[in-house]
Motif scaffolding. Structure first.
Motif, short mmCIF file in Angstrom:
data_model
loop_
_atom_site.label_atom_id
_atom_site.label_comp_id
_atom_site.label_asym_id
_atom_site.label_seq_id
_atom_site.Cartn_x
_atom_site.Cartn_y
_atom_site.Cartn_z
N SER A 170 0.69 -1.46 -0.07
CA SER A 170 -0.09 0.07 0.03
C SER A 170 0.76 1.18 -0.25
CB SER A 170 -0.83 -0.07 1.16
OG SER A 170 -1.64 1.35 1.00
N SER A 171 0.87 1.97 -1.04
CA SER A 171 1.44 3.25 -1.12
C SER A 171 0.92 4.40 -0.25
CB SER A 171 1.58 3.89 -2.51
OG SER A 171 0.36 4.15 -2.92
N THR A 172 -0.10 4.01 0.36
CA THR A 172 -0.95 5.01 1.13
C THR A 172 -0.38 4.84 2.59
OG1 THR A 172 -2.90 5.09 -0.17
CG2 THR A 172 -3.14 6.08 1.95
N LYS A 188 -6.58 -0.80 0.20
CA LYS A 188 -5.37 -0.01 0.46
C LYS A 188 -4.34 -0.60 -0.61
CE LYS A 188 -5.91 -0.52 5.52
NZ LYS A 188 -5.15 -1.11 6.53
N ASP A 190 -2.03 -1.04 -3.97
CA ASP A 190 -1.85 -0.46 -5.20
C ASP A 190 -0.46 -0.78 -5.95
OD1 ASP A 190 -0.41 1.31 -3.69
OD2 ASP A 190 -1.85 2.87 -3.56
N SER A 204 -0.49 -4.68 -11.73
CA SER A 204 -1.62 -3.93 -11.38
C SER A 204 -2.50 -4.98 -10.36
CB SER A 204 -2.55 -3.54 -12.27
OG SER A 204 -3.79 -3.11 -11.88
N SER A 206 -5.53 -5.25 -10.29
CA SER A 206 -6.52 -5.58 -10.97
C SER A 206 -6.34 -6.75 -11.75
CB SER A 206 -7.23 -4.39 -11.48
OG SER A 206 -6.32 -3.87 -12.62
N THR A 221 -7.91 -2.53 -7.73
CA THR A 221 -7.95 -1.16 -8.64
C THR A 221 -6.85 -1.29 -9.56
OG1 THR A 221 -6.82 -0.20 -6.79
CG2 THR A 221 -9.23 0.31 -6.98
N THR A 223 -3.39 -0.07 -11.47
CA THR A 223 -2.25 0.81 -11.20
C THR A 223 -1.44 0.48 -12.58
OG1 THR A 223 -2.04 0.37 -8.66
CG2 THR A 223 -0.04 1.19 -9.83
N THR A 268 -1.41 5.49 -9.62
CA THR A 268 -2.71 4.56 -9.00
C THR A 268 -4.12 4.82 -9.50
OG1 THR A 268 -2.90 6.47 -7.09
CG2 THR A 268 -1.32 4.63 -6.83
N ALA A 269 -5.00 4.30 -9.10
CA ALA A 269 -6.42 4.46 -9.61
C ALA A 269 -6.98 5.64 -9.12
CB ALA A 269 -7.35 3.27 -9.14
N ASP A 270 -6.86 6.33 -8.05
CA ASP A 270 -7.05 7.43 -7.73
C ASP A 270 -6.46 8.86 -8.23
OD1 ASP A 270 -4.99 7.40 -5.91
OD2 ASP A 270 -5.84 7.66 -4.11
#
Length: 301
Positions: A170-172, A188, A190, A204, A206, A221, A223, A268-270
């Motif tokens: 998780s890069s977050t 979380k 990615d 990714s 996904s 998601t 990436t 990332t997806a966001d």
């Protein structure tokens, strides 16, 4: 002898006098009733906001602090705070009890600026007293874009057959997850590391189901990774203190393998953009990599 006939002029004057007297008495009674029922006009609540005299310097992710003071002679019923950006509106706080007194309350309000760079954020404070009186104040500002990075150093990811170390990242939050933990932490994740024989590469979340021995993860998601970037050197990566160098990059997805010392871009997806530097690698599915990661804290909008 008294005349049996009344003087019409005299009769008319007397009737008019009685009517005027009756009207005056009724008016006095009505005025007294209004005073008794209505009393003095109620005073509306009073709100004051103090702090943040220069909101134009606020950036996304920073904290806005205000001191809110409320006075209400009619006793406080509620205090509500809402945030509105264009048509997007939500409640931030709602107080209906625990006031410092029936008629006064002061508190420190804080708000972490959400990711709406360049758009007007309107905070509305509304007070209501028990007599139905209301007062409201608006605080409006336009935040600047955040250039902040999240930085993770010395992260180790295992290959898909590693006995203990996971290959999901998780890069977050900076957390590493195993294959068994991936489905419950999919929101979380990615970055996913894969390795077979001499090849090491990222996939990714996904697309994990396309890899041997892995199943698709519901909710995963997308990436995108860009390999072999000539834009960055290790020295430039180390010098990055904010997202200036990557914020405006057009990251083009490519499929390739990497080795020790490689530098890769990802998105990332966001919409957050980041960069990975491989600092150590043991090849094979049971091997591992060590990496440093720098990624935007907030996506550029």
């Amino acid at each position: 002898m008294t005349s049996p006939y009344r003087n019409p002029r005299t009769t008319s004057t007397a009737s008019a006098g009685k009517a005027s007297l009756t009207g005056a008495l009724l008016l006095l009674v009505l005025q007294a009733t209004l005073v008794a029922c209505g009393g003095a006009e109620a005073t509306r609540p009073a709100l004051t906001l103090e702090g943040a005299s220069n909101p134009s310097t606020l950036k996304v992710g920073e904290t806005l602090s205000l001191k809110v003071s409320l006075q209400a002679e009619g006793e406080i019923q509620s205090l509500d705070v809402t945030r509105k950006v264009e048509s997007d509106e939500k409640s931030l706080q709602s107080l209906t009890s625990s006031f410092q007194s029936a008629t006064a309350h002061t508190f420190d309000f804080s708000y972490e600026v959400e990711n709406f760079p360049g758009k007007s954020i309107v905070l509305t404070f509304k007070a209501t007293d028990k007599q139905g009186g209301t007062a409201s104040k608006e605080y409006t500002f336009i935040p600047q874009r955040s250039t902040a990075l999240r930085e993770w150093k010395g992260i180790t990811l295992g290959g898909p057959s590693h006995s203990t170390t996971g290959n999901f990242f998780s890069s977050t939050t900076g957390e590493v997850f195993t294959k068994a933990q991936a489905s419950t932490n999919v929101a979380k994740i990615d970055v996913v590391y894969m390795a077979y024989s001499s090849l090491s590469y990222f996939v990714s979340p996904s697309k994990v189901g396309e890899e041997e021995g892995f199943e698709s993860i519901p909710g995963a998601t997308l990436t995108e990774y860009q390999y072999a970037s000539s834009t960055f050197t290790a020295a430039q990566f180390d010098a990055m203190g904010d997202d200036t160098a990557i914020a405006n990059l057009d990251i083009q997805e490519s499929e390739d393998a990497f080795t020790n010392g490689s530098i890769m871009l990802f998105k990332t997806a966001d919409g957050r953009k980041g960069i990975i530097k491989i600092t150590g690698r043991t090849s094979g599915a049971a091997g591992s990599i060590t990496m440093d990661v720098k990624v935007q804290k907030y996506p550029a909008r």
